[in-house]
Structures are given as C-alpha cells and as structure tokens.
Design an enzyme around this catalytic site. Structure first.
Site, PDB file in Angstrom:
ATOM      1  N   LYS A  72       0.818  -1.216   0.000  1.00  0.00           N
ATOM      2  CA  LYS A  72       0.000   0.000   0.000  1.00  0.00           C
ATOM      3  C   LYS A  72       0.849   1.263   0.000  1.00  0.00           C
ATOM      4  O   LYS A  72       0.437   2.284  -0.532  1.00  0.00           O
ATOM      5  CB  LYS A  72      -0.879   0.011   1.252  1.00  0.00           C
ATOM      6  CG  LYS A  72      -2.073  -0.892   1.120  1.00  0.00           C
ATOM      7  CD  LYS A  72      -3.124  -0.532   2.173  1.00  0.00           C
ATOM      8  CE  LYS A  72      -4.179  -1.606   2.230  1.00  0.00           C
ATOM      9  NZ  LYS A  72      -4.225  -2.303   3.494  1.00  0.00           N
ATOM     10  N   ARG A  73       2.007   1.161   0.643  1.00  0.00           N
ATOM     11  CA  ARG A  73       2.903   2.317   0.692  1.00  0.00           C
ATOM     12  C   ARG A  73       3.170   2.890  -0.687  1.00  0.00           C
ATOM     13  O   ARG A  73       3.435   4.065  -0.850  1.00  0.00           O
ATOM     14  CB  ARG A  73       4.261   1.893   1.274  1.00  0.00           C
ATOM     15  CG  ARG A  73       4.382   1.897   2.753  1.00  0.00           C
ATOM     16  CD  ARG A  73       5.788   1.517   3.159  1.00  0.00           C
ATOM     17  NE  ARG A  73       6.207   0.227   2.614  1.00  0.00           N
ATOM     18  CZ  ARG A  73       7.211   0.052   1.792  1.00  0.00           C
ATOM     19  NH1 ARG A  73       7.939   1.071   1.398  1.00  0.00           N
ATOM     20  NH2 ARG A  73       7.516  -1.157   1.341  1.00  0.00           N
TER      21      ARG A  73
END
Ligand code: GLU
Length: 463
Positions: free
Chosen positions: A237-238
């Site tokens: 997700k980063r």
C-alpha cells in the site's frame, strides 16, 4: 489436461500481486483448454474472514477470472488431510510428538542465540507415540542427501536435506499445516501446474518430501518473481497500490487491469496492449520474465486510458453504469447513451471522469460554469444565438455543414467564430471544455440543442 489453481488465504482483500498470480494460472489453463480451480486456504481461523472470501470472489469475477471448479475451503476438508496423515503414520513415515510448546520455543530461542537455524531435535522420533489429543504429527524428513525439484522457469532447484527438519504436518489442535494441506489439495484436485510467487520456493522442498512420502509425483512448479514497488521493495500500500476492488471503485476497467497485470512480468515481443482473447492465445510460461517487475501507477493509468479509448461503447456502458447511479438511464435510448459515450471515451482516463463528462447528456439541468458564462454568455451574443436556434431547425446535423454555417455567421456578424462556438458550448454543456461541439449537437439532436440555446438566451436576458 492442464489444471491450475489459485489458493488465496482469505485474510485480506485481493491485491495486484495476488491478482497477477491468479491471472497467470487462469491464462495458462485457458491457453491449454484446461481447468482453473479456486480454493480458500482458511485454516488460520483467527485471521480468515468470510468477508474476505466474498471480496476475493467479487474481485476475480469483476476481472473476469472465472473458476471452473470450487471454491473449495480447506476448513471443510480436514477429514481428507487426516486420512492422508493417518496413512503416513501407519506406514511409519510420520510420528506423533508430545513436546510441549514452551519447551520447543525455549530450544528454538537457544539455537537462534547460538546463530543456528532452529530445527526440531527429534526427541519423539523413536518414541512410537500413539495419537492423542494435544500431540502433533511430524513427518520423518531424511537426514542426509538432497531434495531436488524442477522449476519450469528456473530449472533444477536443490536443497540440502540438512536444512529441513521433521516438520509438523498436523498441529496439536488437529489442524493441518499449510505445507501439508496444500500438497493434499494439489494431489486430490489433480493439479498439474503450480504457478505461484517465488516467496514459496523455500516451502517447496517440504512439499516435495510429502509427495515422496506418499509416493506421488509432484506437479510442475513455476515460481514467478514478486511484483515490486518503484523503489524495489515488495509491492504494498505504501506504493499507492490499491486492492482490486478499490481500482474498480476508482473507475478502472477490468480489461485494462488484466492487460497491465499480464505485462507485469510477462511479455510478447514489444507488444504492449492485449485483449483478453489475445492474452489467452499468446500466454506462455517461457515468456515470463525472471527479473521482478515494478509496479508503475502512471503506466496503469495510461493502460486504462488506452482501453477507455479502444473498448467498445457497449463494454464501457456496462462498466460506467455504476458511476451513473444518480441518473435515470431508462429515460434514454441505449443508442443515445452509446453515442454519448462515443464522444467522451477518447477524452477520459477513468470511468469516473467519463461519468462526469457525460453529465450534460443525461440531465436537462445544465448549470453554467461561472467563469465560462461570464466570458461567453454576453448580451451581444444573444441575437446570434437566437438566429442559430432558428436556423438550426432547417440545417442537417452534419459536422461540415454546421461548421461552414457558423463560420459564415461569424464573418457576417463580425463576431469571432471561437466566441460563438464557446457560447454554444456553454449553453449545451455548461462548460468551456467538452467533446467536439458538432459531435455533441449530433448526439443531443435538434430539439435539445435548440432548447438549450434558448435557455441560454433567457439567462443572458436575465442578467
Ligand atoms: N495460500 C498461499 C498464498 O496465498 C498459497 C500458496 C501456494 O500457491 O501454494 O500465498
């Protein structure tokens, strides 16, 4: 017959990496006219959730990755694992272990402290313990030699037997471990090819030992490199990567996502864009790239824009519908909506943008952009708009004819063509940016066009 499988653990939503694994398995089975099986590895009771099962299924369906069999649930197959475990026990290939958890933990800590790889010390191996609640079942792993398997992408992969200890196949609570359940499933489902992330290479020698103990030939293994983020670490997700359903919500097309996912680690010459049919026809294991692919958000958006432009309007209509919930589409003919889509699809990158741009086609409530109205809906243009509204009744809605008409009108009236065109544009769409003016007029038709021009005249008069 080729049989592949996708076995997610329902402990989260389906993400790009998992979807790509599913896609490769699906494509390989489709290419070979085989079967694709869905099964949920849900033996981790704490972390497995029914809502994730639903969301993974919904994601696969939306992508079009339909399964031919299943979904199976490991939690419903415990009996089968026990039957195979029993067989291994009876044949002396597995044994029960009564070592308490705390003792094992302590020993593990000590080995780690000494810089050693923790391994079970086989205390129970020769105890000949009978099954009893609270006892785990361990496989007797070979002490010497090599464990070898063929990976279709990487060739021979060799592990030293010393690296593998007598690992647990049935836990003390009766649940199978991942390595055991996966092998029994792959055997009983007649899986021929296992295509999965290369993070599973280290599990494979354990699985090979189970096949050996059962005297069954393992399927073919294909370990594909993980998808990385732009910074070279494992995609997460980063990096701005979303779950598949989040891409759906964000207005992405499934065919664009499929095309992009296929290109993440697979290639066919320098071809970039593929329809699903082409992918099925051309997909081949040997064209999987051995160096890990990096996810690129901008490229994904570019793929989406490409498929917005190049998909049929019918396909786009199906997918844009959820974004048009605020309109009563039944008021319009399908032809009208399809031709509206035809004019906006080359100008939008996502279905959200498309739905926004379609607004003026689907409402009579045209709200003028303040700056646009100030700039173009001016008192001196009102008479010209009036003339246009009158003349339009007689004119055929042909681009060339309309353009010539407006150009002549500009010359005779001394107004700039651009200002007249923009005034009409604001009248018809409320905005200063839109699909081509004559395309719009053609779709809206005479009646709506004239009506909207008249409304703009009223608006100017009311200023
Ligand atoms: N449940 C495993 C995973 O999600 C499956 C691994 C396999 O394909 O054997 O990674």
């Amino acid at each position: 017959m080729v049989i592949t499988r996708f076995p997610p653990s329902p402990t989260g939503h389906l993400h790009l990496g998992g979807a790509r694994t599913a896609l490769f398995n699906w494509l390989f089975s489709k290419h070979n006219k085989g079967k694709f099986i869905l099964r949920f590895e849900d033996t981790d009771k704490e972390r497995s959730k029914p809502e994730y099962v639903e969301s993974v299924k919904a994601s696969l369906k939306w992508l079009g990755l339909n399964w031919d069999e299943g979904p199976y649930f490991q939690s419903e197959r415990i009996k089968i694992y026990h039957q195979y475990a029993q067989k291994l026990f009876e044949e002396g290939k597995a044994y029960y272990c009564e070592c308490p958890k705390e003792v094992l933990e302590q020993k593990k800590k000590e080995m780690l402290a000494k810089g050693l790889k923790p391994k079970y010390d086989k205390i129970c191996r020769e105890k000949k313990l009978e099954p009893k609640p609270g006892r785990a079942l361990r496989i007797k792993a070979p002490e010497l030699g090599e464990i070898v398997f063929e990976d279709l992408l990487r060739g021979k992969i060799v592990f030293s037997a010393e690296e593998i200890d007598d690992f647990i196949i049935i836990r003390s609570d009766g649940m199978p471990t991942y390595n055991f359940a996966v092998v029994i499933d792959d055997i009983t489902m007649s899986i021929t090819h296992i295509i999965r992330g290369d993070d599973h290479i280290s599990n494979t020698p354990k699985q090979i030992l189970i096949y050996k103990a059962l005297e069954i030939n393992p399927p073919k293994f294909v370990h594909i490199p993980m998808v990385l983020g732009p910074d070279g670490t494992r995609l997460s997700k980063r990096h701005g990567a979303k779950s598949i359903l989040e891409y759906k919500e964000a207005g992405f097309l499934p065919n664009a996502l499929i095309n992009y996912l296929a290109r993440l680690g697979w290639g066919y010459g320098d071809q970039e864009y593929f329809t699903i049919e082409e992918l099925i026809e051309k997909f081949d294991l040997k064209n999987i790239n051995l160096s890990p692919a990096r996810f690129d958000q901008d490229k994904l958006l570019a793929f989406n824009a490409y498929w917005m432009r190049n998909s049929s309007s019918k396909y786009l209509l199906n997918h844009v519908k959820p974004f048009l919930k605020n309109y009563d589409l039944n008021k319009f003919s399908e032809d009208y909506i399809l031709s509206a889509i035809e004019t906006v699809k080359i100008r939008t990158k996502t279905l959200i943008e498309m739905a926004e741009m379609m607004n003026f086609y689907l409402t009579e409530d045209i709200i003028y952009d303040i700056d646009g109205a100030k700039k173009f809906l001016l008192p001196e243009i009102a008479p010209i708009l009036g003339k246009i509204a009158q003349d339009l009744k007689e004119l055929p809605l042909e681009e060339k004819i309309l353009e010539n008409y407006l150009r002549t009108l500009a010359e005779t009236s001394g107004m700039k063509f651009k200002n007249i065109a923009q005034a009409i544009r604001v009248a018809l769409t409320g905005k200063t940016v839109s699909p081509g003016l004559f395309e719009i007029i053609k779709v809206l038709g005479k009646e709506k066009t004239v009506e909207r021009i008249k409304k703009a005249i009223e608006y100017i008069k009311g200023l």
